[in-house]
Design a protein around this motif. Sequence first.
Motif, PDB file in Angstrom:
ATOM      1  N   GLU A   1     -11.306   9.658   7.817  1.00  0.00           N
ATOM      2  CA  GLU A   1     -12.457  10.632   7.591  1.00  0.00           C
ATOM      3  C   GLU A   1     -13.100  10.108   6.101  1.00  0.00           C
ATOM      4  OE1 GLU A   1     -12.131  14.606   6.611  1.00  0.00           O
ATOM      5  OE2 GLU A   1     -10.059  14.565   6.155  1.00  0.00           O
ATOM      6  N   PHE A   2     -12.076   9.404   5.418  1.00  0.00           N
ATOM      7  CA  PHE A   2     -12.323   8.931   4.219  1.00  0.00           C
ATOM      8  C   PHE A   2     -12.836   7.636   4.030  1.00  0.00           C
ATOM      9  CE2 PHE A   2      -9.002  12.112   3.755  1.00  0.00           C
ATOM     10  CZ  PHE A   2      -9.689  13.100   2.776  1.00  0.00           C
ATOM     11  N   GLY A   3     -13.476   7.267   2.989  1.00  0.00           N
ATOM     12  CA  GLY A   3     -13.808   5.679   2.665  1.00  0.00           C
ATOM     13  C   GLY A   3     -14.106   5.630   1.264  1.00  0.00           C
ATOM     14  N   LEU A   4     -12.913   5.544   0.304  1.00  0.00           N
ATOM     15  CA  LEU A   4     -13.336   5.221  -1.123  1.00  0.00           C
ATOM     16  C   LEU A   4     -12.899   4.009  -1.579  1.00  0.00           C
ATOM     17  CD1 LEU A   4     -14.177   6.527  -3.721  1.00  0.00           C
ATOM     18  CD2 LEU A   4     -11.913   7.622  -3.871  1.00  0.00           C
ATOM     19  N   GLY A   5     -11.708   3.359  -1.352  1.00  0.00           N
ATOM     20  CA  GLY A   5     -11.178   2.335  -1.681  1.00  0.00           C
ATOM     21  C   GLY A   5     -10.586   1.485  -0.691  1.00  0.00           C
ATOM     22  N   GLY A   6      -9.728   0.381  -1.186  1.00  0.00           N
ATOM     23  CA  GLY A   6      -9.135  -0.184  -0.025  1.00  0.00           C
ATOM     24  C   GLY A   6      -8.828  -1.936  -0.766  1.00  0.00           C
ATOM     25  N   THR A   7      -7.924  -2.627   0.107  1.00  0.00           N
ATOM     26  CA  THR A   7      -7.768  -3.929  -0.238  1.00  0.00           C
ATOM     27  C   THR A   7      -7.393  -4.693   0.913  1.00  0.00           C
ATOM     28  OG1 THR A   7      -5.276  -3.345  -0.706  1.00  0.00           O
ATOM     29  CG2 THR A   7      -6.466  -3.499  -2.521  1.00  0.00           C
ATOM     30  N   VAL A   8      -7.568  -6.073   0.844  1.00  0.00           N
ATOM     31  CA  VAL A   8      -7.264  -7.052   1.878  1.00  0.00           C
ATOM     32  C   VAL A   8      -6.436  -7.905   1.071  1.00  0.00           C
ATOM     33  CG1 VAL A   8      -8.023  -8.663   3.575  1.00  0.00           C
ATOM     34  CG2 VAL A   8      -9.562  -6.634   3.095  1.00  0.00           C
ATOM     35  N   TRP A   9      -5.294  -8.264   1.825  1.00  0.00           N
ATOM     36  CA  TRP A   9      -4.136  -9.129   1.322  1.00  0.00           C
ATOM     37  C   TRP A   9      -4.293 -10.522   2.006  1.00  0.00           C
ATOM     38  CZ3 TRP A   9      -1.992  -7.864  -3.450  1.00  0.00           C
ATOM     39  CH2 TRP A   9      -2.348  -6.468  -3.889  1.00  0.00           C
ATOM     40  N   THR A  10      -4.460 -11.614   1.482  1.00  0.00           N
ATOM     41  CA  THR A  10      -4.649 -12.872   2.161  1.00  0.00           C
ATOM     42  C   THR A  10      -4.492 -13.772   1.152  1.00  0.00           C
ATOM     43  OG1 THR A  10      -5.698 -14.100   3.725  1.00  0.00           O
ATOM     44  CG2 THR A  10      -7.119 -12.785   2.138  1.00  0.00           C
ATOM     45  N   GLN A  11      -4.364 -15.195   1.445  1.00  0.00           N
ATOM     46  CA  GLN A  11      -4.445 -16.541   0.793  1.00  0.00           C
ATOM     47  C   GLN A  11      -5.553 -17.136   0.966  1.00  0.00           C
ATOM     48  OE1 GLN A  11      -0.673 -18.500   0.122  1.00  0.00           O
ATOM     49  NE2 GLN A  11       0.370 -17.018   1.613  1.00  0.00           N
ATOM     50  N   ASP A  12      -6.479 -16.734   1.698  1.00  0.00           N
ATOM     51  CA  ASP A  12      -7.810 -17.104   2.211  1.00  0.00           C
ATOM     52  C   ASP A  12      -8.792 -16.246   2.043  1.00  0.00           C
ATOM     53  OD1 ASP A  12     -10.096 -18.310   3.626  1.00  0.00           O
ATOM     54  OD2 ASP A  12      -9.022 -18.671   5.371  1.00  0.00           O
ATOM     55  N   GLN A  13      -9.487 -16.482   0.721  1.00  0.00           N
ATOM     56  CA  GLN A  13     -10.457 -15.499   0.129  1.00  0.00           C
ATOM     57  C   GLN A  13     -11.800 -15.562   1.295  1.00  0.00           C
ATOM     58  OE1 GLN A  13     -13.331 -16.202  -3.273  1.00  0.00           O
ATOM     59  NE2 GLN A  13     -11.589 -14.934  -4.248  1.00  0.00           N
ATOM     60  N   GLU A  14     -12.162 -16.504   1.704  1.00  0.00           N
ATOM     61  CA  GLU A  14     -13.583 -16.319   2.619  1.00  0.00           C
ATOM     62  C   GLU A  14     -12.802 -15.370   3.875  1.00  0.00           C
ATOM     63  OE1 GLU A  14     -16.272 -17.286   2.313  1.00  0.00           O
ATOM     64  OE2 GLU A  14     -15.722 -17.678   0.373  1.00  0.00           O
ATOM     65  N   ARG A  15     -11.694 -15.515   4.332  1.00  0.00           N
ATOM     66  CA  ARG A  15     -11.152 -14.575   5.370  1.00  0.00           C
ATOM     67  C   ARG A  15     -11.006 -13.054   4.773  1.00  0.00           C
ATOM     68  NH1 ARG A  15      -5.144 -14.883   8.178  1.00  0.00           N
ATOM     69  NH2 ARG A  15      -5.603 -13.046   9.724  1.00  0.00           N
ATOM     70  N   GLY A  16     -10.577 -13.113   3.708  1.00  0.00           N
ATOM     71  CA  GLY A  16     -10.504 -11.662   3.118  1.00  0.00           C
ATOM     72  C   GLY A  16     -11.902 -10.897   2.769  1.00  0.00           C
ATOM     73  N   LEU A  17     -12.709 -11.865   2.652  1.00  0.00           N
ATOM     74  CA  LEU A  17     -14.196 -11.260   2.159  1.00  0.00           C
ATOM     75  C   LEU A  17     -14.680 -10.743   3.612  1.00  0.00           C
ATOM     76  CD1 LEU A  17     -15.806 -13.861  -0.143  1.00  0.00           C
ATOM     77  CD2 LEU A  17     -15.792 -11.444  -0.701  1.00  0.00           C
TER      78      LEU A  17
ATOM     79  N   ASP B   1      -1.054 -14.040   6.466  1.00  0.00           N
ATOM     80  CA  ASP B   1      -0.933 -14.764   5.228  1.00  0.00           C
ATOM     81  C   ASP B   1      -0.915 -14.099   4.063  1.00  0.00           C
ATOM     82  OD1 ASP B   1      -3.447 -14.246   5.049  1.00  0.00           O
ATOM     83  OD2 ASP B   1      -4.171 -16.166   4.351  1.00  0.00           O
ATOM     84  N   GLY B   2      -0.878 -12.959   3.935  1.00  0.00           N
ATOM     85  CA  GLY B   2      -0.862 -12.048   2.903  1.00  0.00           C
ATOM     86  C   GLY B   2       0.568 -12.276   2.027  1.00  0.00           C
ATOM     87  N   ASP B   3       0.343 -12.199   0.596  1.00  0.00           N
ATOM     88  CA  ASP B   3       1.612 -12.658  -0.105  1.00  0.00           C
ATOM     89  C   ASP B   3       1.832 -11.221  -1.047  1.00  0.00           C
ATOM     90  OD1 ASP B   3       3.924 -13.600  -1.562  1.00  0.00           O
ATOM     91  OD2 ASP B   3       2.523 -15.072  -2.717  1.00  0.00           O
TER      92      ASP B   3
END
Length: 490
Positions: free
Chosen positions: A416-432, A271-273
Amino acid sequence: MSTVSEQHITYDRLFIDGAWSAPAGDARITIVSPSTEEEIGSVPDGTEADIDVAVSAARRAFDAPGGWSSWEPEARGEVLERFAVALDARQEEGARRTSIQNGMPISIARAFEGPFPGMVTRYYAALANAQVREEVRPGLLGGSTRVRRTPIGVVAGIVPWNFPQAITFLKLAPLLAAGCTVVLKPSPETVLGAYTIAEAAEEAGVPAGVINIVQGGREVGAYLVQHPGVDKVAFTGSTEAGRKIGEVCGRLLRPVTLELGGKSAAIVLDDGDLAGNIDAVFGSMLINNGQTCWLNSRILAPRSRYDDVVATLAGLASGVTIGDATEDATQIGPLVSARQRDRVEGYIAKGKAEGARVVAGGGRPDRDAGFFVQPTVFADVDPNSTIAREEIFGPVLSVIPYDTEDEAIAISNSSEFGLGGTVWTQDQERGLAVARRVQTGTIGINHYVNDPVAPFGGVKASGLGRELGPEGMSAFQATQTIYVDPPQLG
């Protein structure tokens, strides 16, 4: 001492012990504009002898009776407020110097490089004033103890070229507020902004020896890291260099903060926009010409919407304005150097050779000069391929398909890395819920912006420790326990 014009900026001295000092050697660093390939300035190339003088000055400023470390936070805060005012007065010039040196579009430099130093300096001055400096704890055996926070000492601050002024103040603002002193080594590619910092410190009346700046290459940085007069190292740069610094600090039992590389993933849910958040997409995936450590360069797209995601990103990359970094309309400027351009082009060639499909960019724009590379989007990328595993540090995106949410998280965490990232969704709870499962130090939902109040840093090969937030100041403090009110035993 210096000549500054629109075309050329020259300095002949170093800022050490509150004064403009002649360097020990006569070698110089020449700065070339990545937009025009023309020389735009030069400064002294620091030496080990200059580092010795700077560390001694920082040591005196920290240890001397009545020195910076013994000042009350409120008194340090008054100096830092004056420093912030002087930094704010130099916002435009600071932004311009970053732009002409590393190719950062001037609009980005004005948004980040210009205002961030003063903003974060004020934040840490206020935080130091509010912090409980000595806590009384009742003992389980009876009696009580006192727990104190004390400044850790002389700090070696080593700063990269991509966000030189902002990253400097990830270190400088909290260490000054904590009562530490510093020897700062800026990157040779972006030394000119460090002089605006020195000039602001001088104007603000920062005590002599509290801030010392010696620019130079890797050898000078290595000498500073292992200098016996240094108590703490704060480094931002490549993972390769960070490992070497970590090994030295481990042997010396010297505290170190390492903010290193990344290969962050953007997880696009079904559902990401992206199209409706295109400015945020640009800001998290292509900002600063892709020369950003936390950049989301792996885009994980559900197979059911894969073609749509690829088309959106290809349209974004093809539609941006490429130009001289100092022009207001520019969205993508040049890379910092010919060497960096060659590195990025090598990865583009590797991606093609390994079977990925170029859907945007893939070459150089039609320009007469400058270290430019077109924003490039690869589709059909294998998650184990080179361009999906290694940090490129340029405007190159890899779009990787997935079938299930669990698979997307597994692909994200396989790095091997783990610095940033994003989740794209219209459902904030799902994104969390997804964000909590990603192995990374920081992650955003439908955007990515470092806020000064929140800790920033990585896990795995992305580094050790945190900057920003209260955690960023704690990194420059030691803890002392005093046992008082002896327990009644017996």
